[in-house]
Design a protein around this motif. Structure first.
Motif, PDB file in Angstrom:
ATOM      1  N   ALA A  84       0.834  -1.207   0.000  1.00  0.00           N
ATOM      2  CA  ALA A  84       0.000   0.000   0.000  1.00  0.00           C
ATOM      3  C   ALA A  84       0.868   1.256   0.000  1.00  0.00           C
ATOM      4  O   ALA A  84       0.603   2.213  -0.738  1.00  0.00           O
ATOM      5  N   ASP A  85       1.918   1.273   0.802  1.00  0.00           N
ATOM      6  CA  ASP A  85       2.777   2.454   0.854  1.00  0.00           C
ATOM      7  C   ASP A  85       3.637   2.591  -0.399  1.00  0.00           C
ATOM      8  O   ASP A  85       3.972   3.708  -0.815  1.00  0.00           O
ATOM      9  N   THR A  86       4.002   1.475  -1.002  1.00  0.00           N
ATOM     10  CA  THR A  86       4.736   1.538  -2.263  1.00  0.00           C
ATOM     11  C   THR A  86       3.874   2.175  -3.345  1.00  0.00           C
ATOM     12  O   THR A  86       4.329   3.030  -4.113  1.00  0.00           O
ATOM     13  N   PHE A  87       2.606   1.783  -3.394  1.00  0.00           N
ATOM     14  CA  PHE A  87       1.712   2.384  -4.390  1.00  0.00           C
ATOM     15  C   PHE A  87       1.405   3.830  -4.026  1.00  0.00           C
ATOM     16  O   PHE A  87       1.300   4.689  -4.913  1.00  0.00           O
ATOM     17  N   ALA A  88       1.277   4.138  -2.724  1.00  0.00           N
ATOM     18  CA  ALA A  88       1.051   5.527  -2.312  1.00  0.00           C
ATOM     19  C   ALA A  88       2.211   6.409  -2.756  1.00  0.00           C
ATOM     20  O   ALA A  88       2.018   7.545  -3.197  1.00  0.00           O
ATOM     21  N   ARG A  89       3.428   5.879  -2.635  1.00  0.00           N
ATOM     22  CA  ARG A  89       4.600   6.618  -3.097  1.00  0.00           C
ATOM     23  C   ARG A  89       4.531   6.827  -4.608  1.00  0.00           C
ATOM     24  O   ARG A  89       4.869   7.901  -5.128  1.00  0.00           O
ATOM     25  N   TYR A  90       4.074   5.820  -5.327  1.00  0.00           N
ATOM     26  CA  TYR A  90       3.896   5.940  -6.777  1.00  0.00           C
ATOM     27  C   TYR A  90       2.880   7.037  -7.100  1.00  0.00           C
ATOM     28  O   TYR A  90       3.099   7.866  -7.986  1.00  0.00           O
ATOM     29  N   VAL A  91       1.759   7.056  -6.372  1.00  0.00           N
ATOM     30  CA  VAL A  91       0.724   8.066  -6.607  1.00  0.00           C
ATOM     31  C   VAL A  91       1.273   9.461  -6.333  1.00  0.00           C
ATOM     32  O   VAL A  91       1.018  10.413  -7.080  1.00  0.00           O
ATOM     33  N   GLU A  92       2.036   9.597  -5.249  1.00  0.00           N
ATOM     34  CA  GLU A  92       2.609  10.894  -4.896  1.00  0.00           C
ATOM     35  C   GLU A  92       3.506  11.413  -6.013  1.00  0.00           C
ATOM     36  O   GLU A  92       3.398  12.577  -6.431  1.00  0.00           O
ATOM     37  N   ARG A  93       4.392  10.566  -6.505  1.00  0.00           N
ATOM     38  CA  ARG A  93       5.298  10.974  -7.585  1.00  0.00           C
ATOM     39  C   ARG A  93       4.534  11.258  -8.869  1.00  0.00           C
ATOM     40  O   ARG A  93       4.837  12.215  -9.585  1.00  0.00           O
ATOM     41  N   SER A  94       3.549  10.431  -9.171  1.00  0.00           N
ATOM     42  CA  SER A  94       2.764  10.628 -10.392  1.00  0.00           C
ATOM     43  C   SER A  94       1.978  11.925 -10.326  1.00  0.00           C
ATOM     44  O   SER A  94       1.851  12.637 -11.324  1.00  0.00           O
ATOM     45  N   ALA A  95       1.435  12.232  -9.153  1.00  0.00           N
ATOM     46  CA  ALA A  95       0.658  13.458  -9.002  1.00  0.00           C
ATOM     47  C   ALA A  95       1.534  14.683  -9.223  1.00  0.00           C
ATOM     48  O   ALA A  95       1.107  15.664  -9.851  1.00  0.00           O
ATOM     49  N   GLU A  96       2.758  14.653  -8.712  1.00  0.00           N
ATOM     50  CA  GLU A  96       3.683  15.768  -8.936  1.00  0.00           C
ATOM     51  C   GLU A  96       3.971  15.931 -10.429  1.00  0.00           C
ATOM     52  O   GLU A  96       4.013  17.048 -10.948  1.00  0.00           O
ATOM     53  N   TYR A  97       4.164  14.805 -11.106  1.00  0.00           N
ATOM     54  CA  TYR A  97       4.431  14.826 -12.540  1.00  0.00           C
ATOM     55  C   TYR A  97       3.215  15.348 -13.306  1.00  0.00           C
ATOM     56  O   TYR A  97       3.336  16.190 -14.201  1.00  0.00           O
ATOM     57  N   MET A  98       2.025  14.866 -12.936  1.00  0.00           N
ATOM     58  CA  MET A  98       0.812  15.250 -13.659  1.00  0.00           C
ATOM     59  C   MET A  98       0.463  16.713 -13.436  1.00  0.00           C
ATOM     60  O   MET A  98      -0.102  17.361 -14.327  1.00  0.00           O
ATOM     61  N   ALA A  99       0.788  17.251 -12.267  1.00  0.00           N
ATOM     62  CA  ALA A  99       0.509  18.669 -12.024  1.00  0.00           C
ATOM     63  C   ALA A  99       1.226  19.539 -13.049  1.00  0.00           C
ATOM     64  O   ALA A  99       0.642  20.461 -13.627  1.00  0.00           O
ATOM     65  N   LYS A 100       2.496  19.244 -13.295  1.00  0.00           N
ATOM     66  CA  LYS A 100       3.263  19.996 -14.291  1.00  0.00           C
ATOM     67  C   LYS A 100       2.725  19.754 -15.699  1.00  0.00           C
ATOM     68  O   LYS A 100       2.599  20.673 -16.510  1.00  0.00           O
ATOM     69  N   LEU A 101       2.387  18.483 -15.986  1.00  0.00           N
ATOM     70  CA  LEU A 101       1.880  18.134 -17.312  1.00  0.00           C
ATOM     71  C   LEU A 101       0.575  18.841 -17.613  1.00  0.00           C
ATOM     72  O   LEU A 101       0.404  19.442 -18.687  1.00  0.00           O
ATOM     73  N   TRP A 102      -0.361  18.797 -16.666  1.00  0.00           N
ATOM     74  CA  TRP A 102      -1.675  19.380 -16.904  1.00  0.00           C
ATOM     75  C   TRP A 102      -1.617  20.898 -16.991  1.00  0.00           C
ATOM     76  O   TRP A 102      -2.352  21.510 -17.764  1.00  0.00           O
ATOM     77  N   GLU A 103      -0.744  21.505 -16.197  1.00  0.00           N
ATOM     78  CA  GLU A 103      -0.608  22.959 -16.267  1.00  0.00           C
ATOM     79  C   GLU A 103      -0.137  23.374 -17.660  1.00  0.00           C
ATOM     80  O   GLU A 103      -0.669  24.315 -18.260  1.00  0.00           O
ATOM     81  N   THR A 104       0.868  22.670 -18.166  1.00  0.00           N
ATOM     82  CA  THR A 104       1.378  22.957 -19.512  1.00  0.00           C
ATOM     83  C   THR A 104       0.329  22.674 -20.575  1.00  0.00           C
ATOM     84  O   THR A 104       0.136  23.464 -21.514  1.00  0.00           O
ATOM     85  N   THR A 105      -0.385  21.539 -20.424  1.00  0.00           N
ATOM     86  CA  THR A 105      -1.393  21.147 -21.405  1.00  0.00           C
ATOM     87  C   THR A 105      -2.527  22.159 -21.486  1.00  0.00           C
ATOM     88  O   THR A 105      -2.981  22.522 -22.583  1.00  0.00           O
ATOM     89  N   GLU A 106      -3.008  22.615 -20.343  1.00  0.00           N
ATOM     90  CA  GLU A 106      -4.094  23.605 -20.344  1.00  0.00           C
ATOM     91  C   GLU A 106      -3.666  24.872 -21.076  1.00  0.00           C
ATOM     92  O   GLU A 106      -4.449  25.445 -21.849  1.00  0.00           O
ATOM     93  N   ALA A 107      -2.444  25.306 -20.835  1.00  0.00           N
ATOM     94  CA  ALA A 107      -1.958  26.524 -21.489  1.00  0.00           C
ATOM     95  C   ALA A 107      -1.891  26.333 -23.004  1.00  0.00           C
ATOM     96  O   ALA A 107      -2.282  27.222 -23.777  1.00  0.00           O
ATOM     97  N   ILE A 108      -1.396  25.168 -23.444  1.00  0.00           N
ATOM     98  CA  ILE A 108      -1.313  24.883 -24.880  1.00  0.00           C
ATOM     99  C   ILE A 108      -2.699  24.851 -25.506  1.00  0.00           C
ATOM    100  O   ILE A 108      -2.936  25.424 -26.589  1.00  0.00           O
ATOM    101  N   LEU A 109      -3.643  24.182 -24.838  1.00  0.00           N
ATOM    102  CA  LEU A 109      -4.999  24.079 -25.376  1.00  0.00           C
ATOM    103  C   LEU A 109      -5.662  25.443 -25.492  1.00  0.00           C
ATOM    104  O   LEU A 109      -6.349  25.730 -26.483  1.00  0.00           O
ATOM    105  N   LEU A 110      -5.481  26.290 -24.491  1.00  0.00           N
ATOM    106  CA  LEU A 110      -6.078  27.624 -24.538  1.00  0.00           C
ATOM    107  C   LEU A 110      -5.513  28.428 -25.711  1.00  0.00           C
ATOM    108  O   LEU A 110      -6.253  29.157 -26.382  1.00  0.00           O
TER     109      LEU A 110
END
Length: 243
Positions: A84-110
């Protein structure tokens, strides 16, 4: 696992997740102890990628991390806590990555939306551009984050048999849907929640197929007849036609 308030943007959703991940195992009391705990989780992740979830055992993880067996049993009372904690660590890292990705993506789409005039032809061109963007994104994910995607597939499979993991996977899917839904709102989708379900499913299938198949060189252009690109193009045209 997480407590995420309603946020106005996809990047904010992911940032909230990254800052609110909750771990199940014993908390570290000192900085050195926390470093050892993270090394154990990283070792468990490497085993998941290499041998699958069923390869995660206290003795195997201790050997992979280069720590005494007593260290893994100190922080994690059983294998389910460790997974459970291994996957939680995966989610934490993925969320950090996705925050940057989505911010960039929204700007491009606009920017892309601003370039069009709202006509059917402009929407069609936008649909083509977005389909290419999404397909390129999946290919780059497989090329640069293959281990993470392999681990995610393993955890999703194990969740069918382990209730505690099932809850974490459901939470993680909700995070992905929140981001996809926000992106589709930006595009003017008439039904962003439903469209997000379909988009997430299509991307998940594309990722799985790309993991199975030999990958094209990262910079090689996909032909228009490529099944993944063709599917995503059709889907985006349907979305934009109703926007």
């Amino acid at each position: 696992m997480v407590n995420v308030a309603s946020q106005p943007g996809a990047a904010n959703v992911a940032n909230a997740v990254a800052n609110n991940v909750r771990y199940q195992g014993r908390k570290a009391s000192r900085q050195g102890s926390e470093q050892r705990r993270q090394e154990i989780l990283d070792a468990a992740m490497r085993i998941v990628v290499r041998d699958g979830v069923r390869g995660v055992r206290h003795r195997a993880v201790a050997a992979e991390a280069g720590v005494p067996l007593s260290a893994t049993t100190y922080y994690f009372k059983d294998i389910e806590d460790l997974l459970a904690d291994t996957f939680a660590r995966y989610v934490e890292r993925s969320a950090e990555y996705m925050a940057k990705l989505w911010e960039t993506t929204e700007a491009i789409l606009l920017d892309l939306i601003a370039e069009g005039d709202g006509s059917p032809a402009a929407k069609g061109r936008l649909a083509d551009e977005i389909a290419q963007m999404v397909t390129d994104y999946v290919r780059k994910q497989v090329a640069s984050r293959r281990d993470y995607l392999m681990a995610e597939q393993a955890f999703r499979q194990e969740a069918l048999l382990t209730p505690r993991l099932a809850g974490l996977v459901v939470d993680y899917q909700a995070i992905l849907l929140s981001g996809a839904c926000q992106i589709l709102r930006v595009l003017g989708s008439a039904q962003p929640e439903q469209d997000a379900q379909v988009l997430s499913a299509v991307i998940a299938h594309m990722e799985y197929q790309a993991l199975l198949e030999a990958e094209l060189p990262p910079n090689e252009q996909l032909p228009a007849s490529d099944p993944s690109l063709a599917t995503m193009t059709r889907y985006m045209h349907l979305v934009m036609a109703s926007a």
